[in-house]
Scaffold this active site. Sequence first.
Site, PDB file in Angstrom:
ATOM      1  N   GLU A 124       0.844  -1.204   0.000  1.00  0.00           N
ATOM      2  CA  GLU A 124       0.000   0.000   0.000  1.00  0.00           C
ATOM      3  C   GLU A 124       0.874   1.246   0.000  1.00  0.00           C
ATOM      4  OE1 GLU A 124      -2.425  -0.076   3.522  1.00  0.00           O
ATOM      5  OE2 GLU A 124      -3.165  -2.089   3.124  1.00  0.00           O
ATOM      6  N   LYS A 126       2.211   4.616   1.515  1.00  0.00           N
ATOM      7  CA  LYS A 126       2.249   5.133   2.884  1.00  0.00           C
ATOM      8  C   LYS A 126       1.886   6.613   2.822  1.00  0.00           C
ATOM      9  CE  LYS A 126       5.156   5.204   7.000  1.00  0.00           C
ATOM     10  NZ  LYS A 126       4.756   6.537   7.402  1.00  0.00           N
ATOM     11  N   ASP A 128       1.261  10.330   3.744  1.00  0.00           N
ATOM     12  CA  ASP A 128       1.945  11.222   4.676  1.00  0.00           C
ATOM     13  C   ASP A 128       0.944  12.192   5.307  1.00  0.00           C
ATOM     14  OD1 ASP A 128       3.941  12.289   6.101  1.00  0.00           O
ATOM     15  OD2 ASP A 128       4.923  13.333   4.448  1.00  0.00           O
ATOM     16  N   TYR A 242      -7.243   2.022   6.174  1.00  0.00           N
ATOM     17  CA  TYR A 242      -6.365   0.896   5.829  1.00  0.00           C
ATOM     18  C   TYR A 242      -6.185  -0.137   6.940  1.00  0.00           C
ATOM     19  CZ  TYR A 242      -3.138   4.180   8.077  1.00  0.00           C
ATOM     20  OH  TYR A 242      -2.559   5.065   8.939  1.00  0.00           O
ATOM     21  N   LYS A 330      10.459   3.301   3.350  1.00  0.00           N
ATOM     22  CA  LYS A 330      10.435   4.752   3.149  1.00  0.00           C
ATOM     23  C   LYS A 330      11.130   5.156   1.854  1.00  0.00           C
ATOM     24  CE  LYS A 330       8.789   6.524   7.098  1.00  0.00           C
ATOM     25  NZ  LYS A 330       9.630   7.364   7.871  1.00  0.00           N
ATOM     26  N   CYS A 424      36.134  12.517  27.648  1.00  0.00           N
ATOM     27  CA  CYS A 424      34.823  13.160  27.663  1.00  0.00           C
ATOM     28  C   CYS A 424      35.003  14.681  27.703  1.00  0.00           C
ATOM     29  CB  CYS A 424      34.060  12.676  28.894  1.00  0.00           C
ATOM     30  SG  CYS A 424      32.560  13.621  29.192  1.00  0.00           S
ATOM     31  N   CYS A 427      33.689  15.935  31.445  1.00  0.00           N
ATOM     32  CA  CYS A 427      34.346  15.638  32.720  1.00  0.00           C
ATOM     33  C   CYS A 427      35.807  15.209  32.560  1.00  0.00           C
ATOM     34  CB  CYS A 427      33.580  14.560  33.479  1.00  0.00           C
ATOM     35  SG  CYS A 427      33.731  12.928  32.764  1.00  0.00           S
ATOM     36  N   CYS A 442      31.469   7.851  27.718  1.00  0.00           N
ATOM     37  CA  CYS A 442      32.284   8.435  28.778  1.00  0.00           C
ATOM     38  C   CYS A 442      32.276   7.427  29.917  1.00  0.00           C
ATOM     39  CB  CYS A 442      31.658   9.750  29.220  1.00  0.00           C
ATOM     40  SG  CYS A 442      32.170  10.267  30.858  1.00  0.00           S
ATOM     41  N   CYS A 448      30.452  12.179  36.011  1.00  0.00           N
ATOM     42  CA  CYS A 448      30.404  13.104  34.873  1.00  0.00           C
ATOM     43  C   CYS A 448      29.156  13.980  35.024  1.00  0.00           C
ATOM     44  CB  CYS A 448      30.344  12.319  33.572  1.00  0.00           C
ATOM     45  SG  CYS A 448      30.026  13.353  32.133  1.00  0.00           S
TER      46      CYS A 448
HETATM   47  S1  IVH Z   1      -0.648   0.383   8.808  1.00  0.00           S
HETATM   48  C1  IVH Z   1      -0.051  -1.538  13.071  1.00  0.00           C
HETATM   49  N1  IVH Z   1      -0.867   1.448   6.421  1.00  0.00           N
HETATM   50  O1  IVH Z   1       2.338   5.279   8.946  1.00  0.00           O
HETATM   51  C2  IVH Z   1       0.323  -0.478  12.109  1.00  0.00           C
HETATM   52  N2  IVH Z   1       0.002   2.813   8.167  1.00  0.00           N
HETATM   53  O2  IVH Z   1       4.909   4.837  10.253  1.00  0.00           O
HETATM   54  C3  IVH Z   1      -0.837   0.105  11.385  1.00  0.00           C
HETATM   55  N3  IVH Z   1       0.494   5.111   7.493  1.00  0.00           N
HETATM   56  O3  IVH Z   1       1.131   5.169  12.237  1.00  0.00           O
HETATM   57  C4  IVH Z   1      -0.431   1.090  10.368  1.00  0.00           C
HETATM   58  N4  IVH Z   1      -0.130   4.917   5.388  1.00  0.00           N
HETATM   59  O4  IVH Z   1      -0.067   6.703  10.522  1.00  0.00           O
HETATM   60  C5  IVH Z   1      -0.474   1.638   7.697  1.00  0.00           C
HETATM   61  N5  IVH Z   1      -1.166   2.247   4.270  1.00  0.00           N
HETATM   62  C6  IVH Z   1      -0.797   2.452   5.528  1.00  0.00           C
HETATM   63  C7  IVH Z   1      -0.308   3.695   5.980  1.00  0.00           C
HETATM   64  C8  IVH Z   1       0.091   3.838   7.318  1.00  0.00           C
HETATM   65  C9  IVH Z   1       0.344   5.746   6.301  1.00  0.00           C
HETATM   66  C10 IVH Z   1       1.043   5.742   8.712  1.00  0.00           C
HETATM   67  C11 IVH Z   1       0.281   5.463   9.985  1.00  0.00           C
HETATM   68  C12 IVH Z   1       1.266   4.791  10.891  1.00  0.00           C
HETATM   69  C13 IVH Z   1       2.570   5.259  10.327  1.00  0.00           C
HETATM   70  C14 IVH Z   1       3.700   4.317  10.677  1.00  0.00           C
END
Ligand code: IVH
Length: 702
Positions: A124, A126, A128, A242, A330, A424, A427, A442, A448
Amino acid sequence: MQKDLKNLTDLEAAAELADLSKRLKELEEAYHTYDAPLVSDAEYDALKRKNEAIEAAFPHLVRSDSPSFRVGAPVADGFKKITHKVPMLSLGNIFDVSEIADFVDKIRRFLGMPDTQEIEFVAEPKIDGLSYSALYHDGVFKVGSTRGDGMVGEDITANLHTISDLPKTFRLENTLFAHPIPTWLDVRGEVYMSKSDFMELNAEAIQNGKKVFANPRNAAAGSLRQLDASVTATRKLSLFSYAYGFLEGKKWSSHWEFLTSLKQWGFPVNPDVKLCKTVRDLIDYYNDMMAKRAMLPYDIDGVVYKVNDYVLQERLGYITHSPRWAIAHKFPAEQAITKLNAIRIQVGRTGALTPVADVEPINVGGVIVKHATLHNADEIVRKDIREGDTVIIQRAGDVIPQIVEVLVEKRPNDSQPFVFPATCPVCGSLAVKEGDDAITYCTGGLVCPAQALESLKHFVSKSALDIDGLGTKNIELFFELGWIKYAADLFELSEKYGNELRCRDGWGTKSVDNLIEALNKACSGVALDRFIYALGIREVGEATARLFAKTFGTWDVFFSVVTSENALDTLQHVEGVGPVMAQYVVDFFAEQHNLEQIERLVKKIRLLPYEKADEKQTPFSGKTVVFTGTLMMMTRAEAKAKAIAAGAKVSGSVSIKTDFVVAGEAAGSKLKQAQSLGVDILSEKEFHQLLDVSSNYQYDNN
Ligand code: IVH
């Protein structure tokens, strides 16, 4: 009366609801805000019930400003808090395509699956934005919240109501047969602002001389977390769903199936979700989404891979903050070029010497960056980073900015390699490199000042003992005066230095009394998890401290475990605790100096046992389980994790204290010992049957 209401036409019902909303609002305002009720409580209640009855009969007409969503007076000092029935966790991250195969391999190993067996994933985008949770009862939206700290979020019900993407009721035409609805479903997803809506909002803000948001994510967060939901209503927010949290009255066998139900019911599911069967498929998906990223109408910061099969997800379980069955991959971060002015060494609470780069301030993707982390000495050598260099700097989300590479061609002629200090800088004690993580520490310990001071600040901080009136400034003052060196000294402050303090500039009797009261309050009872966290053991954050508190229940049990001979083994059996962390804990409690200070502390502070809030008892609660022999249905690691999640303690050896021995194939001496001691013996199958029973007992098993 109920019957009459049901006979209303849609038009009549809508008109009634509009009138009721207006009238109830007037009454509530008069009551809460002006303390001048206009009607009796009974009359008010009758109107409220009438409103609820119409809403129940006409769920599709529930208004966004429905009185049912109002909780008395508008919240004046912040949002109402909502405790998530199932925690809202985050995801582990990977950053490189080569890590995909590792992720899949780890899953295979955990499940004891052969390389040849295929595992299905859902990939899926991700999104933002910021995550939300929306709880539905019988298909009607009831309560909405932010993620907060994962355990407790903010009540944003009214705000979510203003987002048109969010179904207020499930769309049910032609779907009930194929997708019967659950009694309770907590749908989770991401609220975001599209790129074009963000540009429009900022253009308007510039025109009106108002605040400009740095990026769509900030704009979405700023718009959603408004105490006054009518402000949210003026912002264009969107969302994708999701995942789910709390669920009752339905089961899906896979994530894909769940997403299909969501779509049927009218939830916006991202159109780019895809079923993948091989590592190759996942790599292709990542590359495809990367290529598509700029064209999408919203920001994505990566992709997410999730194991599709819910039985496998359940077996894989969780590590402290995140599931084993999913990972975020990412995208490369945003970058900019700037000059590195100086390299500074910071000394933290644990004594770690962290090099920090002070750079010429620069705008990286909407955020002004002034400092970057250099991680450790090796990193500086590897990248040959020097003061005066021109560098490429990058940031990704909330991560501390980093230096990607040096533009060597721009290096001044007189530049010198950076020499990492051997002592360090605070200290002067010897600084040594320790462990595999290449960090220099340290050796001064609490001698310290940097470490002592940071440990004290940590001890009183919000998430630890949360001692009011002991802010950073005061800790620094008392430390400089030589009044406090160790945490336990805090509790002798008033006795030893109370009078002196009262005479100090800026310290009246009242502020000293307040301080004493705050310290006394701490003495009268501290939650176990907070105390464990406050000790400042390396790698033991809030979540891990909570895990220990939850697993061991009381300080006495925890302390006897961590100081026992087989501490390392026992700790590693706590789900979410790896060998490195277990070693740190054992090392901490092996240190005589730490034991002395702990003894002083526990004499002063009453430590409360862990409060098992919503947890239910299971057949394994508080029981000690020993595994022996070869397990056929899951790996040993997995079985231990399941037992602990169900409330058990797992031990390596059989004794009179053992409650169950789970005997796999070819079990040997431990089985014999169990038989001779009369300990209950479970076959692997029986163990699973009991686990099944346990999972019905509890919903929060992470
Ligand atoms: S699954 C148990 N699916 O990314 C985990 N998260 O870095 C459930 N996010 O806290 C999250 N798109 O806010 C999931 N397709 C996606 C997502 C997603 C964005 C965010 C979400 C999560 C964060 C983790």
